[in-house]
Design an enzyme around this catalytic site. Structure first.
Site, PDB file in Angstrom:
ATOM      1  N   ASP A 140       0.898  -1.375   0.015  1.00 53.84           N
ATOM      2  CA  ASP A 140       0.195   0.037  -0.013  1.00 53.84           C
ATOM      3  C   ASP A 140       0.838   1.171  -0.136  1.00 53.84           C
ATOM      4  O   ASP A 140       2.136   1.148   0.352  1.00 53.84           O
ATOM      5  CB  ASP A 140      -0.990  -0.089   1.085  1.00 53.84           C
TER       6      ASP A 140
HETATM    7  C1  BGC Z   1      -5.098   3.277   0.073  1.00 49.79           C
HETATM    8  C2  BGC Z   1      -5.232   2.148  -1.349  1.00 49.79           C
HETATM    9  C3  BGC Z   1      -4.920   2.879  -2.479  1.00 49.79           C
HETATM   10  C4  BGC Z   1      -3.451   3.670  -2.562  1.00 49.79           C
HETATM   11  C5  BGC Z   1      -3.298   4.466  -3.669  1.00 49.79           C
HETATM   12  C6  BGC Z   1      -3.957   4.132  -0.147  1.00 49.79           C
HETATM   13  O1  BGC Z   1      -4.202   5.188   0.906  1.00 49.79           O
HETATM   14  O2  BGC Z   1      -5.003   2.414   1.285  1.00 49.79           O
HETATM   15  O3  BGC Z   1      -6.268   1.452  -1.104  1.00 49.79           O
HETATM   16  O4  BGC Z   1      -5.050   2.151  -3.740  1.00 49.79           O
HETATM   17  O5  BGC Z   1      -3.594   4.608  -1.184  1.00 49.79           O
HETATM   18  O6  BGC Z   1      -3.982   5.646  -3.812  1.00 49.79           O
END
Ligand code: BGC
Length: 742
Positions: free
Chosen positions: A278
């Protein structure tokens, strides 16, 4: 330009397409739950030697250059060898607008407005795997049209608490429904030559302290509740991407979790794709590299010098120092290349995709229409009759405001979005006088800061205006519920209550107009106590995408017979939910113990005999369905057999419609605690008014097993099992007993 297929290529495509259509048609005759919609997507073995020879030609720096972001949503390629950069996009309910390469700032382009698809819980509420497949297909087409390789979805975390900030992104509280929707979604996306990134692996069920909290749960709970959808996405749909979550599990960050990433995901399940962190969830170089992480993604923390990331130069140096074997690096590169090749990126054949096409709009509309759940319908107030009705009061900001943006990374810049009010206007034109009143104002305790609680005192002028509108109309429809600021990534909700004084609004409007319909626009459960007491009809309408308003009008006026079923339990109060009853949220000293174990959602309510406001699986129709002749093919089964259940169902109402046949199971002779009910199979069936059908549902006997904490194995004990067939977890119309023998 679209690719034209010739010769062998065309033949292969034609065979594949025919096969896909054949599989699809064959599957439609089977029960919905076991529908195998398409087998087209397979990881192609013949790429492996090509990939190996490429790796053999790469320098260590080139390899490492592929293992981290080189921008916010791009990771490195190797120009010298013709390996392209890899492009990601959010997900999970629409393709995100284009951002600056090194920041979260939108580029402000004029051509990147996408289809806003209904959010996760809406898709869950369809209980329709064919629609989940089409949803994935639509998303895949738009992702490819935008030149991206991987969409950051589906988000399949279990809804452990109804106040979890990202509940709207997730499908359900139930592992079986979760798995079925996930598998279909993944196939739909990947059949478009786009990789999914199933997220957030695993046990990431709250926003509170998500960057650091450590989850503690027993192995049985992990295996029975929190892992099934991820597992199914790999075993049944060849998911090519998996995103490691932010939080810790049993004291270790999930992006560097040897047990979950290496032993379970890549080991036991044989995952062949890539694990992506993530954004900003990587914490270490050696532990992450050895703990299964393949690509570090995240914010630009080093002023565009991504080599300084954990998986940049520190990774190279660790290899040179001997702390990380070269095979570990090669394996990561191989995974990325495998995904790249399997998306047809390296060869001719990756088509262009589609963007907000008629086909995709139709998918968004069909999903939205089937997601809507009718919870209450006294005196058959619904459907409304456009020929008889003369006046209507439409009340509430949720009738007009956009729901596409907000929610942080799940926000979509929509090409268009039909609000409920527009949908109603589109439907009735000038035939019915619609008086719109705002009803409430959205205010938070600190202006412009949604992290603070909503102000619940009604605005007296707006309230009076709404009451007046309702008094003078034959029917009043209140669009209440949450906003995408209240239900959002990064913060859980403070309570289940409707915000902005909406309960008072509902009381005041229902007092002057008995024909009041409350429509909830939300992605998560809310407190419906006032609405249940006072309104004649209640409808759950979700954050329902670009076509949400049209779909809502279709349901309210009976052009679509509602067939959505709740993918979660709506409690009377938060303290009725297991997690909250046991004080097992939000954790203490950054440790969150899942004390309720396997008793998540309705498993808790049914086992503890607590009456919910509306149970899991519940949703009414404008038709009535009569069930008769429930049979199993036998009464005694061995472990490797399949229970074949057949049911005769008749639509005795005046509307064509769909019903979901749900099969729950109880193990009557278990040596361990088993929930009172566990959903084991389901089928969504369409019947014309007056039609009668025999439907069969299949259930593998081995799916009745539990995960044994001592032996760390799935165990199926001989004995009696009760099959409970119903149209919600609380409305069981038939029970059958079967015996399992050794
Ligand atoms: C989220 C993810 C997301 C990623 C990219 C994170 O804050 O938890 O679900 O895909 O950011 O934007």
């Amino acid at each position: 330009m679209r690719k034209i297929f010739t010769g062998k290529n065309l033949l292969v495509r034609t065979i594949l397409t025919s096969f896909t259509i054949f599989m699809f048609l064959t599957a439609c005759n089977k029960s919905q739950q076991e529908t195998v919609i398409s087998e087209k997507y397979k990881i192609q073995e013949h790429y492996e030697p090509i990939i190996d020879s490429l790796i053999a030609r790469m320098t260590l720096d080139e390899k490492v250059g592929m293992l981290h972001g080189t921008g916010m949503f791009v990771s490195g390629g190797v120009e010298r060898l013709g390996i392209p950069e890899f492009h990601y996009t959010d997900g999970p309910n629409g393709v995100r607008e284009e951002l600056e390469r090194h920041s979260w700032n939108p580029l402000g382009l004029g051509n990147d407005s996408a289809t806003f698809f209904p959010t996760g819980s809406a898709l869950g509420a369809t209980w329709n795997t064919e629609l989940a497949y089409r949803y994935g297909e639509g998303l895949g087409l738009e992702t490819r049209a935008r030149g991206k390789d991987m969409i950051l979805g589906p988000a399949v975390n279990i809804m452990r608490t109804p106040i979890g900030g990202r509940t709207f992104e997730y499908f359900t509280e139930d592992p079986l429904l979760n798995s079925r929707i996930t598998v279909a979604y993944v196939k739909g996306v990947q059949n478009q030559d786009v990789a999914v990134c199933v997220k957030h692996f695993a046990a990431n069920n709250q926003e509170f302290e998500r960057m650091s909290v450590s989850i503690e749960m027993d192995e049985r709970t992990l295996q029975e509740i929190y892992l099934p959808a991820y597992k199914a996405s790999v075993l049944e749909a060849n998911a090519l991407g998996m995103m490691g979550a932010y939080n810790q599990f049993r004291g270790e960050y999930l992006c560097q979790h040897d047990y979950l990433n290496n032993q379970i995901l890549k080991g036991e399940w044989g995952f062949k794709g890539m694990i992506v962190s993530d954004w900003g969830a990587t914490h270490n170089t050696v532990t992450a590299a050895l703990g299964g992480l393949d690509v570090e993604m995240g914010t630009d923390t080093h002023q565009q010098n991504y080599d300084l990331n954990f998986m940049g130069h520190p990774l190279r140096d660790s290899v040179l120092a001997g702390s990380i074997p070269m095979e570990v690096i090669d394996d990561k590169v191989r995974r990325i290349l495998r995904v790249t090749y399997n998306l047809n990126k390296m060869e001719e054949g990756r088509e262009e995709g589609e963007f907000v096409s008629d086909k995709i709009k139709q998918i968004a509309r069909d999903v939205a229409a089937e997601s809507i759940v009718l919870l209450k319908n006294d005196q058959k107030l619904l459907p409304l009759d456009a020929d008889k009705l003369k006046s209507m009061a439409v009340i509430g900001l949720n009738a007009t405001q956009s729901q596409a943006k907000g929610g942080f990374t799940a926000g979509v810049k929509p090409k268009y979005e039909i609000s409920p009010l527009q949908g109603l206007q589109n439907k009735v034109g000038d035939q019915i006088t619609i008086h719109y009143a705002k009803g409430y104002v959205q205010r938070f305790e600190q202006e412009h800061n949604w992290r603070t609680p909503a102000i619940n005192t009604p605005d007296s002028a707006l309230l009076a205006e709404a009451v007046e509108a309702a008094r003078n109309a034959e029917v009043a429809i209140i669009f209440a519920g949450n906003t995408r600021e209240i239900e959002t990534e990064t913060i859980d909700r403070a309570s289940l209550d409707l915000p902005f004084g909406q309960d008072e609004l509902i009381r005041a409007v229902t007092a002057v107009n008995p024909n009041t319909i409350v429509v909830i626009i939300a992605g998560a459960p809310v407190n419906l106590n006032t609405a249940r007491e006072t309104a004649s009809a209640i409808v759950y309408g979700w954050f329902n995408g670009s076509e949400g308003g049209n779909a809502m009008a279709d349901v309210l006026f009976g052009d679509v017979n509602p067939s959505g079923k709740l993918p979660f339990t709506i409690p009377v109060q938060l303290s009725d939910v297991g997690v909250h009853a046991l004080d097992a949220y939000p954790g203490k000293d950054l440790i969150m113990e899942y004390k309720e174990g396997i008793l998540v959602g309705y498993r808790w309510f049914d086992t503890k005999k607590i009456e919910p406001a509306y149970p899991f699986g519940f949703g009414m129709s404008y038709s009535d369905f009569n069930i008769s002749k429930v049979k199993t093919n036998k009464s005694t089964y061995r472990k490797d057999e399949q229970v074949q259940i057949s049911i005769t169902i008749e639509n005795t109402g005046n509307f064509d419609g769909k019903e979901v046949i749900q099969c729950y199971v109880n193990d009557e002779d278990s040596s361990v605690l088993r929930p009172e009910k566990e959903l084991k199979t389901f089928a969504k069936v369409f019947l014309k008014a007056g039609e009668k059908k025999t439907v069969s549902l299949n259930l593998d006997v081995e799916d009745l097993a539990f995960f044994d904490e001592n032996s760390k194995q799935w165990v199926l004990e001989p004995g009696f099992f009760k099959l409970m067939l119903g149209n919600s977890s609380r409305n069981i119309y038939n029970e059958k007993k079967i015996e399992i023998i050794n």
